[in-house]
Design an enzyme around this catalytic site. Structure first.
Site: not given
Length: 169
Positions: A67, A69, A97, A100
């Site tokens: 992801h 992040e 999410c 993260c």
């Protein structure tokens, strides 16, 4: 403490700074989009300098943890030679999410700023707020809604194009 920019809780100067860094996260999201990835981007800022950049790479790397992040946090940790991002801020185009958000808490990030909410997986206030969970040893302040329309449009237009493209049989 969670702040929503629509409520006017930030000064014009603070908002301008947050918008500057969110534009950098948007630029990262466009990199993901150019690869056919969901356009999500993130930057980690320390003392007015970007020390970590990331964009969604899940499809490209076949890695569910890639992801935006996570990529930005890893790069920032490498730049600082530390897993603790104590005096940093993370800017991301989409609400984090659970994975993260957990990484942000674990890396001791004091501030997370995001653009648009994620009604399906948002863990910075939408479904739950892992960043400010009082039972954790560390918490991350949240500012939401910075350049919300632009961040949301990136995702909306991406998924619209995806739905309109002929399916690959």
């Amino acid at each position: 403490m969670s702040l929503n920019i629509q409520t006017g809780e930030l000064s014009a100067e603070e908002l301008a700074i947050h918008e500057l860094w969110m534009r950098e996260a948007i630029a990262e999201a466009r990199k993901a989009e150019s690869l056919g990835e969901v356009p999500i981007g993130a930057v980690v800022v320390r003392h007015g300098e970007i020390i970590g950049r990331g964009y969604n790479l899940r499809e490209t790397t076949l890695d569910s943890t890639a992801h935006a992040e996570m990529v930005a946090i890893r790069e920032a940790s490498t730049a600082l030679n530390s897993w603790r991002l104590l005096d940093c801020q993370l800017y991301v185009t989409l609400e984090p999410c659970p994975m993260c958000a957990g990484a942000m808490v674990q890396s001791r990030l004091p501030l997370t700023v995001y653009g648009t909410t994620d009604p399906k997986a948002g863990c910075a206030g939408t479904l739950m707020n892992l960043l400010e969970e009082t039972r954790f040893n560390h918490r991350t302040e949240v500012i939401q809604g910075v350049l919300q329309e632009e961040c949301a449009e990136l995702l909306t237009s991406f998924f619209r194009r995806l739905r309109q493209s002929p399916s690959k049989l």
